[in-house]
Design an enzyme around this catalytic site. Structure first.
Site, PDB file in Angstrom:
ATOM      1  N   TYR A 155       1.086  -1.093   0.066  1.00 18.81           N
ATOM      2  CA  TYR A 155      -0.069  -0.085   0.298  1.00 18.81           C
ATOM      3  C   TYR A 155       0.918   1.416  -0.099  1.00 18.81           C
ATOM      4  O   TYR A 155       0.452   2.476  -0.979  1.00 18.81           O
ATOM      5  CB  TYR A 155      -0.814   0.500   0.966  1.00 18.81           C
ATOM      6  CG  TYR A 155      -1.739   1.758   1.054  1.00 18.81           C
ATOM      7  CD1 TYR A 155      -2.653   0.869   0.817  1.00 18.81           C
ATOM      8  CD2 TYR A 155      -1.431   2.210   2.046  1.00 18.81           C
ATOM      9  CE1 TYR A 155      -4.083   2.182   0.824  1.00 18.81           C
ATOM     10  CE2 TYR A 155      -1.979   2.949   1.876  1.00 18.81           C
ATOM     11  CZ  TYR A 155      -3.651   3.072   0.559  1.00 18.81           C
ATOM     12  OH  TYR A 155      -4.708   4.752   1.354  1.00 18.81           O
ATOM     13  N   LYS A 159       0.794   3.790  -3.269  1.00 15.70           N
ATOM     14  CA  LYS A 159       0.568   5.865  -3.102  1.00 15.70           C
ATOM     15  C   LYS A 159       1.855   6.724  -3.420  1.00 15.70           C
ATOM     16  O   LYS A 159       2.376   7.858  -3.940  1.00 15.70           O
ATOM     17  CB  LYS A 159       0.862   5.914  -1.883  1.00 15.70           C
ATOM     18  CG  LYS A 159      -0.898   5.259  -1.773  1.00 15.70           C
ATOM     19  CD  LYS A 159      -2.111   5.200  -2.282  1.00 15.70           C
ATOM     20  CE  LYS A 159      -3.540   4.564  -2.150  1.00 15.70           C
ATOM     21  NZ  LYS A 159      -4.596   4.903  -2.708  1.00 15.70           N
TER      22      LYS A 159
END
Length: 257
Positions: A155, A159
């Protein structure tokens, strides 16, 4: 602020996606919702799609009407999902959808990517970020193995790479007036907040401890809406933190201000 504009909102069935779709309609715009699940809230049209699948995205691009004035890339997976799935939805699929839709967007359109405070240190991951520039669906598993992307790192990296991609495309479509920006929330009360706390562990707990409260989807949506509107026409390639001051807190502590 969005009167007469049509905005494509991915992830429109939950969390920040729902709040963004509501706000677009409240500000006078039309919402084309994209999600695996049909939104419970009223939207102007809905398209079901699996944003981890190249063929599904290609079919979606073909089916979506031309002339949209905005694209809000809100859909995303939490770090509790398998790393390859996270990268496919949060990065590879997002980019594939965006690049496929650009020729169909109206001149002057705005693209807004939902990033995260988790991507703050993107510059420290430059080798992997650069290696991901041409990453496609077929190479995601090998990419994760090569760069040690597992667990919550999936994750965070998705990003980091998304923020860098947003910066890189600050002027890519300037000849058509199409701009791209990102919004980076801190912890937000959505259905997947427990997933973040569980997988990010001490980091998430430390962030939550210094905040007055977690964010709410309705804290984030107005910033997305602003970036979709003509009022932000000269903001290009920016990454706006919307986190109750948490980004500033991290920088303050890091640089001993």
């Amino acid at each position: 602020m969005l009167t007469g504009k049509t905005v494509i909102v991915t992830g429109a069935a939950s969390g920040i996606g729902v709040a963004t779709a509501r706000l677009v309609r409240a500000w006078g715009g039309r919402v084309i919702a994209v999600d695996r699940h049909e939104p419970a809230d009223p939207v102007d049209s809905y398209f079901a799609a699996d944003l981890s699948d190249r063929a599904a995205i290609d079919a979606l691009v073909e089916a979506l009407p031309a002339g949209a004035h905005g694209l809000a890339n809100i859909a995303g997976l939490p770090p509790t999902r398998p790393p390859a799935e996270v990268l496919k939805v949060n990065l590879v699929g997002l980019k594939h959808l965006t690049l496929g839709l650009v020729p169909k967007l109206a001149d002057g359109a705005s693209i807004v990517n939902l990033a995260s405070l988790a991507g703050l240190d993107w510059a420290e991951a430059l080798p992997a970020v650069r290696a991901s520039e041409d990453l496609d669906f077929d190479g995601v598993e090998a990419f994760c193995r090569r760069h040690g992307i597992q667990g919550a790192r999936s994750y965070v990296f998705s990003k980091e790479a998304l923020i860098a991609w947003t910066h890189r495309n600050r002027w890519t479509w300037r000849d058509r007036g199409i701009r791209m920006n990102a919004v980076s929330p801190g912890p937000v009360e959505t259905p997947i907040l427990p997933d973040f706390v569980a997988t990010l562990g001490a980091r998430a707990e430390a962030e939550m401890a210094v905040m007055d409260r977690p964010g709410r989807p309705q804290d984030i949506a107005p910033v997305v809406g602003f970036l979709l509107s003509d009022a932000s026409a000269w903001i290009r390639g920016a990454n706006l933190p919307v986190d109750g001051g948490l980004h500033a807190h991290v920088l303050d502590r890091r640089h001993r201000l």
